[in-house]
Design an enzyme around this catalytic site. Structure first.
Site, PDB file in Angstrom:
ATOM      1  N   HIS A   5       0.860  -1.191   0.000  1.00 41.76           N
ATOM      2  CA  HIS A   5       0.000   0.000   0.000  1.00 41.76           C
ATOM      3  C   HIS A   5       0.895   1.239   0.000  1.00 41.76           C
ATOM      4  O   HIS A   5       1.991   1.216   0.579  1.00 41.76           O
ATOM      5  CB  HIS A   5      -0.907  -0.018   1.240  1.00 41.76           C
ATOM      6  CG  HIS A   5      -1.905   1.091   1.227  1.00 41.76           C
ATOM      7  ND1 HIS A   5      -1.591   2.358   1.646  1.00 41.76           N
ATOM      8  CD2 HIS A   5      -3.183   1.129   0.788  1.00 41.76           C
ATOM      9  CE1 HIS A   5      -2.665   3.136   1.479  1.00 41.76           C
ATOM     10  NE2 HIS A   5      -3.639   2.409   0.959  1.00 41.76           N
ATOM     11  N   GLU A  22      -3.817   2.588  -7.274  1.00 39.49           N
ATOM     12  CA  GLU A  22      -4.219   3.689  -6.397  1.00 39.49           C
ATOM     13  C   GLU A  22      -3.279   4.872  -6.608  1.00 39.49           C
ATOM     14  O   GLU A  22      -2.161   4.880  -6.060  1.00 39.49           O
ATOM     15  CB  GLU A  22      -4.140   3.261  -4.929  1.00 39.49           C
ATOM     16  CG  GLU A  22      -5.040   2.100  -4.574  1.00 39.49           C
ATOM     17  CD  GLU A  22      -5.280   2.039  -3.070  1.00 39.49           C
ATOM     18  OE1 GLU A  22      -6.418   2.250  -2.655  1.00 39.49           O
ATOM     19  OE2 GLU A  22      -4.317   1.808  -2.323  1.00 39.49           O
TER      20      GLU A  22
END
Ligand code: PGA
Length: 241
Positions: free
Chosen positions: A91, A161
């Site tokens: 992430h 993302e």
């Protein structure tokens, strides 16, 4: 699994106590949902998730060794023993705040695969990289290096993302998402990951879910802030379907 089944993944980050996690699951079970739900609670709530069978869940991060002198880390083997079947890898907060490199992420993915846990590899460019026209170069580099030596036969999910869209309320435009997902799809196909699904993440909310969901190669969403309440999470699912 049908490629038509969209994924709705909730990344809770550093939110929710075990009691709040249980409450969320009970409430979500009472709602009619369509799609494949995945929940990524903090590790302190893993046991709360182990006690329920309704939702697939996993770790926000694991270490690539499953045991040893790694103070503060989380073990994929423990995750497995509790019934967790998924793990986020790389992430942007892990990459930016904790210095995780693509090479480290490839090790983590291999550890997960050795335990038959599905990795959800997160990739994305910073605003600076986008403004310098480096988006595709960055995405290609992240995919090639994080997936180097990784087996493409088991399920591997990728989440695109854009870093500048995470937690900022600045969702990427539909054109930006279309271009990035097409590029990620092509790159994954070229590297053998033809079956990998691609999620979009970054300020996904009920009001933008429908438009984003209609974009080719958007196979679902990785949702942070809007996944913390059952109502906003289910509204995204409803609007997307
Ligand atoms: P956000 O977070 O939905 O709050 O932007 C997404 C993520 O970090 O995965």
């Amino acid at each position: 699994m049908s490629s038509m089944t969209k994924i709705f993944a909730a990344n809770w980050k550093l939110h929710k106590t075990p009691a709040e996690s249980r409450e969320f699951c009970t409430k979500l079970q009472a709602v009619k949902t369509t799609g494949e739900i995945m929940i990524f609670p903090p590790a302190t709530s893993w046991e709360a998730f182990a006690a329920q069978k309704a939702f697939a869940w996993g770790a926000q991060n694991i270490w690539h060794e499953v045991k040893g002198a790694f103070t503060g880390e989380n073990s994929a083997a423990v995750l497995k023993s509790l019934g967790g079947t998924l793990a986020l890898v790389g992430h942007s907060e892990r990459r930016q705040l904790f210095g995780e490199t693509d090479e480290l992420l490839a090790k983590k993915i291999k550890t997960l695969q050795s335990l038959a846990i599905t990795p959800v590899l997160c990739i994305g460019e910073t605003l600076d990289e986008r403004e310098k026209n480096l988006t595709e170069k960055v995405l290609r580099h992240q995919l090639q290096h994080s997936l180097a030596g990784v087996d493409s036969a088991p399920r591997v999910i990728v989440a695109y993302e854009p870093v500048w869209a995470i937690g900022t309320g600045k969702v990427a435009s539909e054109a930006q998402v279309r271009d990035a997902h097409a590029f990620v799809r092509t790159t994954l196909n070229e590297t053998g990951f033809k079956n990998s699904q691609i999620l979009y993440g970054g300020s996904v909310k009920a009001d933008n879910a429908k438009g984003l969901n209609a974009i080719p190669h958007v196979d679902g969403f990785l949702i942070g802030g809007a996944s913390l309440e059952v109502d906003s999470f289910t509204q995204i699912m409803q609007n997307a379907n």
